[in-house]
Design a protein around this motif. Structure first.
Motif, PDB file in Angstrom:
ATOM      1  N   LEU A  19      25.530  11.666  -5.012  1.00  0.00           N
ATOM      2  CA  LEU A  19      26.566  12.723  -4.890  1.00  0.00           C
ATOM      3  C   LEU A  19      26.633  12.931  -3.297  1.00  0.00           C
ATOM      4  O   LEU A  19      27.926  13.025  -2.906  1.00  0.00           O
ATOM      5  CB  LEU A  19      26.089  14.080  -5.062  1.00  0.00           C
ATOM      6  CG  LEU A  19      26.835  15.311  -4.948  1.00  0.00           C
ATOM      7  CD1 LEU A  19      26.975  16.233  -6.343  1.00  0.00           C
ATOM      8  CD2 LEU A  19      26.483  16.092  -3.951  1.00  0.00           C
ATOM      9  N   ALA A  20      25.777  12.848  -2.642  1.00  0.00           N
ATOM     10  CA  ALA A  20      25.934  12.854  -1.028  1.00  0.00           C
ATOM     11  C   ALA A  20      26.533  11.667  -0.547  1.00  0.00           C
ATOM     12  O   ALA A  20      27.497  12.110   0.258  1.00  0.00           O
ATOM     13  CB  ALA A  20      24.507  13.069  -0.441  1.00  0.00           C
ATOM     14  N   ILE A  21      26.154  10.618  -0.937  1.00  0.00           N
ATOM     15  CA  ILE A  21      27.033   9.425  -0.363  1.00  0.00           C
ATOM     16  C   ILE A  21      28.672   9.309  -0.866  1.00  0.00           C
ATOM     17  O   ILE A  21      29.325   9.170  -0.011  1.00  0.00           O
ATOM     18  CB  ILE A  21      26.275   8.149  -1.039  1.00  0.00           C
ATOM     19  CG1 ILE A  21      24.694   8.116  -0.340  1.00  0.00           C
ATOM     20  CG2 ILE A  21      27.148   6.968  -0.472  1.00  0.00           C
ATOM     21  CD1 ILE A  21      24.743   7.724   1.179  1.00  0.00           C
ATOM     22  N   GLU A  22      28.690   9.856  -1.974  1.00  0.00           N
ATOM     23  CA  GLU A  22      30.041   9.724  -2.689  1.00  0.00           C
ATOM     24  C   GLU A  22      30.822  10.911  -1.528  1.00  0.00           C
ATOM     25  O   GLU A  22      31.975  10.496  -1.382  1.00  0.00           O
ATOM     26  CB  GLU A  22      30.173   9.917  -3.909  1.00  0.00           C
ATOM     27  CG  GLU A  22      29.470   9.119  -4.921  1.00  0.00           C
ATOM     28  CD  GLU A  22      30.230   8.057  -5.592  1.00  0.00           C
ATOM     29  OE1 GLU A  22      31.431   8.190  -5.475  1.00  0.00           O
ATOM     30  OE2 GLU A  22      29.740   7.248  -6.331  1.00  0.00           O
ATOM     31  N   LEU A  23      30.376  11.938  -1.566  1.00  0.00           N
ATOM     32  CA  LEU A  23      31.091  13.033  -0.773  1.00  0.00           C
ATOM     33  C   LEU A  23      31.349  12.546   0.717  1.00  0.00           C
ATOM     34  O   LEU A  23      32.528  12.786   1.145  1.00  0.00           O
ATOM     35  CB  LEU A  23      30.433  14.322  -0.700  1.00  0.00           C
ATOM     36  CG  LEU A  23      30.436  15.170  -2.060  1.00  0.00           C
ATOM     37  CD1 LEU A  23      29.561  16.480  -1.692  1.00  0.00           C
ATOM     38  CD2 LEU A  23      31.871  15.595  -2.123  1.00  0.00           C
ATOM     39  N   LYS A  24      30.225  12.043   1.236  1.00  0.00           N
ATOM     40  CA  LYS A  24      30.338  11.592   2.683  1.00  0.00           C
ATOM     41  C   LYS A  24      31.804  10.787   2.857  1.00  0.00           C
ATOM     42  O   LYS A  24      32.676  10.715   3.530  1.00  0.00           O
ATOM     43  CB  LYS A  24      29.164  10.725   2.908  1.00  0.00           C
ATOM     44  CG  LYS A  24      29.403  10.156   4.519  1.00  0.00           C
ATOM     45  CD  LYS A  24      28.040   9.566   4.746  1.00  0.00           C
ATOM     46  CE  LYS A  24      27.871   8.276   4.374  1.00  0.00           C
ATOM     47  NZ  LYS A  24      28.765   7.272   5.380  1.00  0.00           N
ATOM     48  N   GLU A  25      31.620   9.787   1.896  1.00  0.00           N
ATOM     49  CA  GLU A  25      32.747   8.682   2.022  1.00  0.00           C
ATOM     50  C   GLU A  25      34.284   9.427   1.413  1.00  0.00           C
ATOM     51  O   GLU A  25      35.172   9.122   1.926  1.00  0.00           O
ATOM     52  CB  GLU A  25      32.715   7.360   0.975  1.00  0.00           C
ATOM     53  CG  GLU A  25      31.473   6.653   1.760  1.00  0.00           C
ATOM     54  CD  GLU A  25      30.936   5.699   0.703  1.00  0.00           C
ATOM     55  OE1 GLU A  25      30.996   5.417  -0.353  1.00  0.00           O
ATOM     56  OE2 GLU A  25      29.993   4.976   1.482  1.00  0.00           O
ATOM     57  N   ARG A  26      34.167  10.153   0.445  1.00  0.00           N
ATOM     58  CA  ARG A  26      35.512  10.969  -0.161  1.00  0.00           C
ATOM     59  C   ARG A  26      36.161  11.778   1.004  1.00  0.00           C
ATOM     60  O   ARG A  26      37.299  11.529   1.228  1.00  0.00           O
ATOM     61  CB  ARG A  26      35.004  11.525  -1.308  1.00  0.00           C
ATOM     62  CG  ARG A  26      36.053  12.361  -2.042  1.00  0.00           C
ATOM     63  CD  ARG A  26      36.966  11.548  -2.863  1.00  0.00           C
ATOM     64  NE  ARG A  26      36.382  10.832  -3.802  1.00  0.00           N
ATOM     65  CZ  ARG A  26      36.366  11.424  -5.204  1.00  0.00           C
ATOM     66  NH1 ARG A  26      37.087  12.502  -5.562  1.00  0.00           N
ATOM     67  NH2 ARG A  26      35.867  10.693  -6.302  1.00  0.00           N
ATOM     68  N   LEU A  27      35.100  12.152   1.873  1.00  0.00           N
ATOM     69  CA  LEU A  27      35.760  13.143   2.951  1.00  0.00           C
ATOM     70  C   LEU A  27      35.658  12.420   4.233  1.00  0.00           C
ATOM     71  O   LEU A  27      36.327  13.412   5.091  1.00  0.00           O
ATOM     72  CB  LEU A  27      34.800  14.462   2.920  1.00  0.00           C
ATOM     73  CG  LEU A  27      34.805  15.202   1.664  1.00  0.00           C
ATOM     74  CD1 LEU A  27      33.577  16.249   1.714  1.00  0.00           C
ATOM     75  CD2 LEU A  27      36.111  16.160   1.746  1.00  0.00           C
ATOM     76  N   GLY A  28      35.473  11.176   4.265  1.00  0.00           N
ATOM     77  CA  GLY A  28      35.447  10.590   5.531  1.00  0.00           C
ATOM     78  C   GLY A  28      34.486  11.038   6.726  1.00  0.00           C
ATOM     79  O   GLY A  28      34.942  11.166   7.702  1.00  0.00           O
ATOM     80  N   LEU A  29      33.231  11.310   6.421  1.00  0.00           N
ATOM     81  CA  LEU A  29      32.432  11.821   7.191  1.00  0.00           C
ATOM     82  C   LEU A  29      31.275  10.866   7.635  1.00  0.00           C
ATOM     83  O   LEU A  29      31.105   9.866   6.802  1.00  0.00           O
ATOM     84  CB  LEU A  29      31.543  13.047   6.481  1.00  0.00           C
ATOM     85  CG  LEU A  29      32.523  14.155   5.863  1.00  0.00           C
ATOM     86  CD1 LEU A  29      31.466  15.360   5.112  1.00  0.00           C
ATOM     87  CD2 LEU A  29      33.320  14.909   6.846  1.00  0.00           C
ATOM     88  N   THR A  30      30.791  10.904   8.673  1.00  0.00           N
ATOM     89  CA  THR A  30      29.509  10.059   9.285  1.00  0.00           C
ATOM     90  C   THR A  30      28.102  10.498   8.549  1.00  0.00           C
ATOM     91  O   THR A  30      27.365   9.776   8.343  1.00  0.00           O
ATOM     92  CB  THR A  30      29.472   9.902  10.564  1.00  0.00           C
ATOM     93  OG1 THR A  30      29.400  11.217  11.083  1.00  0.00           O
ATOM     94  CG2 THR A  30      30.627   9.223  11.217  1.00  0.00           C
TER      95      THR A  30
END
Ligand code: ATP
Length: 215
Positions: A19-30
């Motif tokens: 969940l954390a990795i997918e959200l990071k990628e979905r939102l374009g975060l580092t």
């Protein structure tokens, strides 16, 4: 944007981590910050103590630069309230930086029982991640909050510091900490539901009723 993902992480598992990795990628975060809670106000006491849960979390993210652990709720005395954590973060980040918290639908469904819940949207965006087998009751306060503050796309969250609720559909991993604890307590293997390093540490510290010789 600063994104936090809180939970008991008792223990952390691949559902949390994906969940954390997918959200990071979905939102374009580092980075995404995982925030373990100390004494969860709305739950039974967890099966491992705070420092054990923290150690497992650190092992789980070892070598993954996109995930960090924020242990502020463990060092603060007393109960963990998300509103307090967000106030602290807001003070550190300043008024303008977008701040968001991620929750599963199951946790968001009881959002109106959280301490100072009405202030939370003033402090941060809320990202609601759909989970299997849980839905919001149609006339509930959380459903109303979602309706009145709904973001239609993720990019909107970057344009204001707080105040929006974004629903996100992610690939679902049907893993829960409760099921992992009972698997371990029954002497069965939870392997591949959580990182090997975490399972190794659970066994070597005999957490959740694990015996150190188990595979
Ligand atoms: P338990 O089974 O003991 O309730 P849990 O696995 O749900 O534990 P928590 O630490 O309570 O874990 O959850 C923290 C957050 O992670 C919550 O917002 C929850 O909705 C979310 N979450 C937990 N498991 C998953 C999963 N498999 N996929 C997506 N989100 C999850």
């Amino acid at each position: 944007m600063h994104l936090i993902f809180g939970g008991t992480f008792d223990p952390v598992h691949n559902g949390h981590l994906r969940l954390a990795i997918e959200l990071k990628e979905r939102l374009g975060l580092t980075q995404v910050a995982l925030v373990p809670c100390h004494i969860p106000p709305h739950r039974e006491r967890p099966g491992a103590d705070s420092s054990e849960r923290l150690d497992l979390l650190k092992l789980a993210i070892y070598g993954e630069p996109g995930l960090v652990v924020d242990d502020r709720e463990l060092v603060r005395d007393g109960q963990s309230f998300t509103a307090d954590t967000l106030r602290q973060l807001r003070a550190e980040l300043g008024e303008q930086k977008p701040l968001a918290m991620a929750v599963g639908t199951d946790a968001f469904a009881t959002f109106d029982r959280w301490q100072d819940w009405q202030q939370i949207p003033e402090l941060a965006h809320i990202i609601v991640v759909n989970r299997p087998d849980s839905a919001l009751a149609p006339e509930s306060e959380p459903a109303r909050l979602l309706m009145s503050r709904r973001a239609t796309e993720a990019g909107q969250l970057h344009l204001q510091p707080a105040g929006l609720v974004l629903e996100v559909e992610l690939p679902q991993l049907s893993i829960s900490a409760t099921a992992i604890r009972s698997t371990i307590a029954q002497g069965q293997s939870p392997r591949y539901l959580l990182p090997d390093r975490v399972w190794d540490a659970i066994r070597s510290n005999s957490l959740y009723g694990a015996r150190s010789g188990e595979h």
